[in-house]
Design a protein around this motif. Structure first.
Motif, PDB file in Angstrom:
ATOM      1  N   ARG A 118       0.644   2.654  -3.373  1.00  0.00           N
ATOM      2  CA  ARG A 118      -0.696   2.760  -3.965  1.00  0.00           C
ATOM      3  C   ARG A 118      -1.192   4.203  -3.888  1.00  0.00           C
ATOM      4  O   ARG A 118      -1.133   4.837  -2.841  1.00  0.00           O
ATOM      5  CB  ARG A 118      -1.667   1.826  -3.235  1.00  0.00           C
ATOM      6  CG  ARG A 118      -3.055   1.775  -3.835  1.00  0.00           C
ATOM      7  CD  ARG A 118      -3.922   0.740  -3.144  1.00  0.00           C
ATOM      8  NE  ARG A 118      -4.072   0.967  -1.720  1.00  0.00           N
ATOM      9  CZ  ARG A 118      -4.922   1.853  -1.180  1.00  0.00           C
ATOM     10  NH1 ARG A 118      -5.684   2.600  -1.936  1.00  0.00           N
ATOM     11  NH2 ARG A 118      -4.991   1.976   0.137  1.00  0.00           N
ATOM     12  N   ALA A 136      -3.399   5.965  -0.771  1.00  0.00           N
ATOM     13  CA  ALA A 136      -3.302   5.142   0.435  1.00  0.00           C
ATOM     14  C   ALA A 136      -2.993   5.961   1.685  1.00  0.00           C
ATOM     15  O   ALA A 136      -3.282   5.527   2.798  1.00  0.00           O
ATOM     16  CB  ALA A 136      -2.242   4.065   0.263  1.00  0.00           C
ATOM     17  N   ASN A 142       0.794  -1.227   0.000  1.00  0.00           N
ATOM     18  CA  ASN A 142       0.000   0.000   0.000  1.00  0.00           C
ATOM     19  C   ASN A 142       0.827   1.279   0.000  1.00  0.00           C
ATOM     20  O   ASN A 142       0.317   2.335  -0.375  1.00  0.00           O
ATOM     21  CB  ASN A 142      -0.979  -0.012   1.176  1.00  0.00           C
ATOM     22  CG  ASN A 142      -2.092  -0.999   0.944  1.00  0.00           C
ATOM     23  OD1 ASN A 142      -2.932  -0.803   0.082  1.00  0.00           O
ATOM     24  ND2 ASN A 142      -2.085  -2.093   1.683  1.00  0.00           N
ATOM     25  N   ALA A 199      -5.065   0.365   3.997  1.00  0.00           N
ATOM     26  CA  ALA A 199      -5.170  -0.714   3.018  1.00  0.00           C
ATOM     27  C   ALA A 199      -6.341  -0.413   2.090  1.00  0.00           C
ATOM     28  O   ALA A 199      -7.128   0.508   2.327  1.00  0.00           O
ATOM     29  CB  ALA A 199      -5.386  -2.047   3.738  1.00  0.00           C
ATOM     30  N   THR A 200      -6.472  -1.200   1.053  1.00  0.00           N
ATOM     31  CA  THR A 200      -7.547  -0.978   0.080  1.00  0.00           C
ATOM     32  C   THR A 200      -8.936  -1.109   0.712  1.00  0.00           C
ATOM     33  O   THR A 200      -9.889  -0.515   0.229  1.00  0.00           O
ATOM     34  CB  THR A 200      -7.437  -1.954  -1.107  1.00  0.00           C
ATOM     35  OG1 THR A 200      -7.371  -3.288  -0.606  1.00  0.00           O
ATOM     36  CG2 THR A 200      -6.214  -1.654  -1.940  1.00  0.00           C
TER      37      THR A 200
END
Length: 112
Positions: free
Chosen positions: A52, A55, A49, A72-73
């Motif tokens: 990402r 994030a 992450n 996190a996603t």
């Protein structure tokens, strides 16, 4: 010197880790995990992450200090920074996590 994850066991028997920059400074701290394997999964989540888009959530505390959380996603917080005196310092901390986390080594001092 590259960054590293330092995994430890707390006095209450739970596990937690810090992400350290190459100079040894803590740049991210995890929550506590009941299981060693869960802490290792948390480290993997930080690695994934950190690179990402979206994030990192930039925050300001009630006492005018700055910090960030890494999510996190699924929206769960996987790490939080220390408090910084300026937004610029906090933003530099985010960049440090992005640069160090993906390739950081693991120092496991949890006793397992």
């Amino acid at each position: 010197m590259s960054g590293k994850f330092h995994l430890k066991k707390a006095q209450n028997g739970q596990f937690h880790f810090n992400l350290l920059a190459g100079n040894g400074q803590v740049i991210l701290t995890s929550e506590q995990y009941k299981a060693h394997a869960s802490a290792l999964n948390g480290i993997d989540s930080v690695r994934r992450n950190a690179v990402r888009e979206g994030a990192f959530e930039l925050k300001e505390s009630s006492n005018d200090k700055y910090y960030f959380v890494l999510k996190a996603t699924n929206g769960q917080v996987v790490g939080q920074s220390q408090l910084y005196t300026s937004a610029a310092s906090r933003n530099a901390g985010v960049e440090s996590v992005k640069n160090n986390a993906p390739e950081a080594s693991l120092q496991d001092d949890s006793g397992l």
